[in-house]
Design an enzyme around this catalytic site. Structure first.
Site, short mmCIF file in Angstrom:
data_model
loop_
_atom_site.label_atom_id
_atom_site.label_comp_id
_atom_site.label_asym_id
_atom_site.label_seq_id
_atom_site.Cartn_x
_atom_site.Cartn_y
_atom_site.Cartn_z
N SER A 93 43.40 55.66 21.90
CA SER A 93 42.26 55.13 21.16
C SER A 93 41.01 55.94 21.46
CB SER A 93 42.03 53.67 21.55
OG SER A 93 40.81 53.18 21.01
N TYR A 153 40.12 47.16 27.11
CA TYR A 153 41.04 47.81 26.17
C TYR A 153 40.96 49.32 26.29
CZ TYR A 153 42.80 49.79 21.85
OH TYR A 153 43.46 50.56 20.95
N LYS A 211 43.93 51.96 27.71
CA LYS A 211 44.48 53.07 26.95
C LYS A 211 44.35 54.38 27.73
CE LYS A 211 46.28 51.43 23.24
NZ LYS A 211 47.70 51.67 22.95
#
Length: 325
Positions: free
Chosen positions: A122, A146, A150
């Site tokens: 991402s 998040y 990643k």
């Protein structure tokens, strides 16, 4: 010989599966197999002629069994929890799904002798960069669990590569939109396009989260890419690994240009023919003000290209939304 797509019943994963199935007509090495626990995916997104294993990447034994049974030679890893804002409230869940899940997958791959993987990363790993357009050499400073998860996933692949010779590449992208088929739609309760289109379809007014960001119009600026373009690059990466060609450790899949949320709203109104003035809500935690990425390296090595205009992105998403059951 097959490629296992984790999260292959999801919005992005299903597009990757369809693209692999089409590519396999000329290159049988790319035949897809889906592994998904259906926590957010849809079983009917998986084509009838594609094997489907209902399991979580956290279940190492089930993943290993699927790898062996279907003679898997490579994995495209898309399964995970992808909501940056929600990850701020659910950090432990996010890490379990994205970090522990990836570790379990790599463990199963090593046990089954599968040594190549394309990882769905991402642009959130960059946080709020201090450059207008990020490249693969831009420092990573994730601002949400998040984004952190990643980045840790990328490190796991790197370290496993050193330890076992795993061949891998990670694809970094942010806002994936549109539809490559009216039957495949984005059902996320957090992504901008489905939120806006669901509101319009039900007669409600869409909402903008934050108009006080340090951007020209105060709304977040993102690199919106069409899901079909994205899927094609996942297939290209899998084919390159299967061919034994060298790839970079990471690639950005970006347009080099950004659209603000306000500009997206204007485009949606124009394409749908529904005039509206969006409501204004507070910023969402974990949302960087601007992320726009260069896709030059991916264009060189993976044939990456932005083939859809913003109007086409909206139009394809709107058609899929209107066909949603």
């Amino acid at each position: 010989m097959t490629w296992l797509v984790t999260g292959g019943a999801g919005y992005i994963g299903a597009h990757v599966v369809h693209a692999l199935r089409d590519a396999a007509a000329q290159d049988p090495r790319l035949r897809p197999v889906v592994l998904d626990d259906l926590s957010s995916g849809h079983a009917d997104f998986v084509p009838d002629d594609v094997p489907f294993v209902r399991a979580s990447v956290l279940d190492t034994a089930a993943v290993r069994a699927a790898l062996v049974e279907h003679e898997v030679t490579g994995v495209i890893h898309l399964a995970g929890f992808k909501y940056a804002g929600v990850s701020v409230q659910r950090p432990l869940h996010t890490y379990e799904q994205n970090v522990t899940g990836t570790a379990h997958l790599l463990d199963a791959m090593a046990a089954a002798g599968v040594d190549q993987v394309v990882y769905s990363s991402s642009a959130a790993v960059y946080g709020t960069p201090d450059v207008d357009v990020v490249t693969e050499s831009t420092p990573t400073h994730p601002e949400s669990p998040y984004g952190e998860s990643k980045l840790v996933g990328e490190w796991l692949l790197r370290d496993q590569g050193v330890a076992t010779g795993l061949r891998h590449t990670s694809l970094r992208y942010f806002n994936v939109v549109g539809s490559g088929s009216p039957d495949l739609y984005d059902s996320s309760p957090h992504n901008l396009f489905p939120l806006v289109l669901d509101a319009l379809a039900s007669g409600r007014t869409p909402r903008v989260h934050g108009v006080d960001h340090p951007t020209p119009d105060g709304t977040c600026v993102r690199d919106y890419v069409h899901v079909a373009d994205l899927a094609a690059s996942h297939v290209a990466a899998a084919r390159a690994l299967a061919d034994g060609r060298p790839l970079e450790r990471v690639y950005n899949l970006g347009s080099g240009e950004g659209l603000s949320v306000a500009q997206v709203m204007t485009t949606v109104a124009r394409v749908t023919g529904i005039d509206f003035t969006p409501e204004v809500g507070p910023r969402r935690p974990g949302d960087p003000a601007r992320i726009v990425a260069s896709g030059e390296a991916a264009a060189r090595d993976l044939g990456w290209a932005v083939r859809h205009t913003p109007e086409q992105m909206v139009a394809s998403a709107w058609e899929a939304r209107r066909r949603t059951p």
